[in-house]
Motif scaffolding. Structure first.
Motif, short mmCIF file in Angstrom:
data_model
loop_
_atom_site.label_atom_id
_atom_site.label_comp_id
_atom_site.label_asym_id
_atom_site.label_seq_id
_atom_site.Cartn_x
_atom_site.Cartn_y
_atom_site.Cartn_z
N GLY A 102 28.58 91.79 19.40
CA GLY A 102 29.80 90.87 19.15
C GLY A 102 31.04 90.70 19.96
O GLY A 102 31.41 89.33 20.19
N HIS A 103 31.43 91.59 20.60
CA HIS A 103 32.78 91.64 21.29
C HIS A 103 32.40 91.80 22.94
O HIS A 103 33.03 92.47 23.53
CB HIS A 103 33.95 92.33 20.92
N GLY A 145 32.83 89.56 25.30
CA GLY A 145 33.64 88.75 26.26
C GLY A 145 33.99 89.07 27.49
O GLY A 145 33.98 88.37 28.35
N HIS A 147 35.89 87.64 22.24
CA HIS A 147 34.20 87.52 22.16
C HIS A 147 33.93 86.35 22.90
O HIS A 147 34.66 85.65 23.61
CB HIS A 147 34.02 87.14 20.79
N GLY A 166 30.59 84.77 19.88
CA GLY A 166 30.03 86.25 19.76
C GLY A 166 30.63 86.94 18.48
O GLY A 166 30.70 88.10 18.75
N GLY A 167 31.52 86.18 17.87
CA GLY A 167 32.27 87.07 17.06
C GLY A 167 31.46 87.65 15.73
O GLY A 167 31.32 88.69 15.36
#
Length: 781
Positions: free
Chosen positions: A90-91, A93, A136, A148-149
């Motif tokens: 998810g995160h 980034g 993300h 990607g959240g």
């Protein structure tokens, strides 16, 4: 083979040092983005004011993603791969931002973030900072096609990007938390739809770091043999890489990637995957305040949370960052040194610069058939009938044929192509299928261009990946069950909204939904199949992205479909029936009506030389038929009544122009609906949506909407309308009740309409079908 020690070392001493330097540099940049707003290279002692006041990033997954990115870079160089990366955790980034900055693709996209100390400071400051970039992997990150959240969609996106892309390797990191979601669990089956010859390849990398936000992950805790058997059962050959010692892990990952690439090169339909087991928060703080962090759920977000106010935390952060030895990784100007960049590809071989991840660069327009050549003949309105989606199926057949050489169009759906009357496409293409085929099967082929799987999630994910990598498609679905992808379309709309604002992102083909087998003709399946609410859901979203169409007949459906297939950067929702429907407009009239989006049907109106006494408006095929039937009753029974019939094909025209690009100005709206006359609006879906779209209009207090009100069952088609007070008799009653003076003078007609409804109920319970006058009704102008 499950132990990293079991594979040979393939990296020379120099290569090992280079890939490790790249990994360390990415880890340093990832941690720096989370914490630092000044002193990016730690060339002075770290002080509290160097640290961001709000620590909002996520560390736990970043070192594993950095590890994968570094080794994919090495493999690209070693094997001359054309590769892109989809990341599911998810995160993640910080990791993708770090790696694209190191390879220079981030600076190519955002020249103000230079690849030096000043640019590093900007990279750090902008991360999870007001006016900056999200934590993300978002559209701002070059090389990404995946938001990607929200979890669950990475593998479906990866396969969508690989379809019709021979020579492309799509590596996909699947987080072990993400692996617990329904969409991801279904996505493992996508390998049964990927042609090893005609399509690209997907390399799943299941990253087991053991924990989600606060709990262990299922796949990291089941016995290794059970996990291996599960993945083999899905049709993969898993290669396991596990451990925490960097030297051993580097050698194991390099040899594993080499083995996977070799297997893919054989093109024998065997799909390798890598299972990477590494500690969560790998290389970060091992213990904080006496509690274990590395390898636990505490590493998920910010391992050191009190850096500005806790001297011990500040010192621990400084020691952590310095453990990567940044002075060895960046020169006096803050640029990555040669040892760091030696393992980075150049040009479009950089994953952040791969054109497939900026699909608009590769997008080519579809060659579309002439809609008029497919149009149903209309001598007079309603004199003939057709199945709108069956005619559309013949149109789509020609779309496939005209674009066969480019191989840039696919049809997606959950086992409903034939049910939705689109099966003419099988004249020129089949359904993609790589598994076993039995003699009784029809329309299955290894090179089919129709993708059917009984998972709306997987269909949606495939289509999104296909579109974002530069191709075109259409998703056909039963109206009631498209709700399954509500959350997915949210994410895609958000992606498009941001993507449209980024100058280096090129427009991509729109995501087109065809919703059919709709609420008004699910009388045989009953209440479970009756839900028109997807439109309400989409209508809440960004007005610059969302478009909603209700073509009332076959020829308008053809025009709408052609428009949607030509469009860019939208989510188009088209709701159309598959059953016999009267043909109201000829090809020329349909084109003009669709261009307007809403118009007065003069041929159905009366006394058009003066202001109407009432407006009968409609949106949707079944409501249109009922409005015309009601208009005909009023024409016959009340010949002096001026009735205006308005049909809406583009629903967003009802909004004011300040709220939607397609919205009507107040002057245009009043010219159609009047500012002060009663409007009886027959709508396909939930009636309150029409009120919400039109609530600012002058005449809103005179607007009365009929639509679906959650009264469904297994019954006749017309009874569905009666149950929801959308039938022609009720519409006539509404006119009598709302036009001043009619309630007192047309009491007999009102009574006859009520009696007709009662007669209908008795008839269907005796005969099991609708009244003859309903079944055989035709328009008489």
């Amino acid at each position: 083979m499950t132990a990293v020690e079991a594979r040979p070392s393939v990296l020379s001493g120099t290569e090992l040092a280079q890939v490790d330097a790249l990994w360390r540099a990415a880890n340093y940049l990832s941690a720096g983005q989370i914490y630092l707003m000044a002193n990016p290279l730690l060339r002075e002692q770290l002080r509290p004011e160097h640290v961001k006041p709000r620590l909002l990033g996520h560390w736990g997954t970043s070192p594993g993603l950095n590890f994968v990115y570094a080794h994919l870079n090495r493999a690209i160089l070693a094997h001359d791969l054309n590769a892109m990366l989809v990341t599911g955790p998810g995160h993640g980034g910080p990791a993708l931002l770090a790696n694209t900055w190191l390879e220079g693709s981030y600076t190519d996209a955002w020249p103000e973030v230079t690849r030096d100390a000043a640019g590093m400071a900007e990279l750090f400051r902008q991360f999870s900072f007001p006016g900056g970039v999200p934590s993300h992997v978002a559209p701002q990150v070059p090389g990404s096609i995946h938001e990607g959240g929200e979890l669950g969609y990475s593998l479906a996106h990866a396969f969508g990007a690989a379809f019709d892309n021979p020579g492309l390797l799509v590596a996909c990191v699947v987080g072990d938390g993400e692996a617990e979601t329904g969409p991801l669990a279904t996505s493992w089956h996508a390998n049964k739809f990927l042609d090893p010859v005609r399509d690209g390849a997907v390399l799943p990398i299941l990253h087991l770091n053991g924990y989600k936000i606060a709990n262990p992950t299922v796949l990291s805790r089941i016995p290794p043999a059970e996990l291996d058997a599960l993945l083999r059962g899905y049709g993969y050959e898993p290669i396991h890489v596990e451990g925490s010692d960097p030297v051993t892990m580097h050698q194991a990952m390099a040899s594993s990637l080499d083995a996977a690439v070799a297997t893919l090169a054989e093109r024998r339909g065997v799909w390798p995957m890598i299972v990477l087991r590494s500690p969560k928060g790998w290389t970060g703080p091992s213990v904080v305040d006496g509690k274990p962090v590395e390898g636990t759920w505490r590493a998920h977000q910010v391992p050191l949370a009190e850096v500005r106010h806790n001297a011990d935390h500040l010192k621990q952060l400084e020691d952590w960052l310095l453990s990567y030895r940044p002075a060895e990784l960046f020169d006096e100007r803050g640029r990555p040194v040669t040892e760091v960049t030696a393992m980075i590809p150049v040009g479009e071989r950089r994953m952040g610069a791969n054109p497939h991840a900026n699909g608009g660069v590769l997008l080519r327009p579809l060659t579309l058939p002439d809609t008029a050549s497919h149009a149903a003949p209309v001598a007079t309105p309603g004199a003939t009938v057709a199945e709108p989606t069956r005619v559309l199926g013949r149109y789509l057949r020609d779309v496939f044929a005209l674009n066969a050489e480019r191989a840039n169009f696919r049809l997606f759906g959950p086992d409903e192509t034939a049910s939705n009357r689109l099966d003419a496409v099988y004249d020129v293409t089949a359904k993609e299928w790589q598994a076993a085929v039995e003699p009784v099967d029809e329309h299955l082929a290894r090179d089919g261009r129709v993708l059917e799987v009984l998972s709306e999630h997987l269909c949606q994910g495939w289509l999104e990946g296909y579109l974002l990598s530069g191709r075109h498609g259409l998703f056909s679905c039963y109206e009631a069950f498209v709700h399954i992808v509500d959350s997915m379309v949210n994410q895609h709309i958000k992606w498009l909204r941001v993507h449209r604002q980024i100058p280096w992102r090129r427009p991509v083909a729109s995501l087109n939904y065809l919703l059919t087998s709709h609420v008004w003709r699910q009388d045989h399946n009953g209440f479970s199949h009756q839900d028109p609410g997807f439109v309400d859901h989409v209508a809440n979203k960004s007005s610059e992205v969302v478009r909603v169409y209700f073509p009332p007949d076959t020829n308008t459906l053809l025009e709408v479909a052609a428009h949607c297939l030509r469009s860019r950067d939208y989510v188009n929702v088209v709701v159309a029936g598959k059953n016999d429907t009267p043909n109201w407009l000829d090809a020329e009239q349909a084109a003009l009506h669709c261009a307007r989006g809403v118009s007065i049907w003069e041929w159905a109106s009366t006394h058009t030389d003066r202001e109407p006494d009432v407006v009968l408006a409609c949106a949707g095929d079944a409501p249109t038929l009922e409005v015309l039937a009601a208009a005909q009753i009023l024409r016959q029974e009340l010949p002096d009544l001026a009735v205006r019939v308005v049909n809406v094909v583009d629903l967003m025209r009802l909004q004011p122009e300040a709220e939607h690009p397609h919205g009507l100005s107040d002057r245009e709206y009043d010219a159609l609906f009047t500012p002060d006359r009663p409007v009886i609006f027959a709508y396909h879906g939930y009636p309150w949506l029409i009120h919400r779209l039109a609530y600012r209009r002058t005449g809103h207090h005179d607007l009365h909407v009929r639509g679906y009100t959650e009264h469904g069952t297994t019954t006749t088609p017309f009874d569905m309308l009666v149950l929801n007070h959308l039938d022609r008799f009720q519409l006539v009653i509404d006119v009598l009740d709302r036009v001043p003076g009619l309630a007192a003078t047309a009491g007999v007609l009102r009574q006859r309409m009520t009696e007709a409804q009662g007669r209908h109920r008795r008839y269907i319970r005796t005969h099991g079908e609708d009244l003859p006058e309903v079944r055989h009704w035709t328009w008489e102008g």
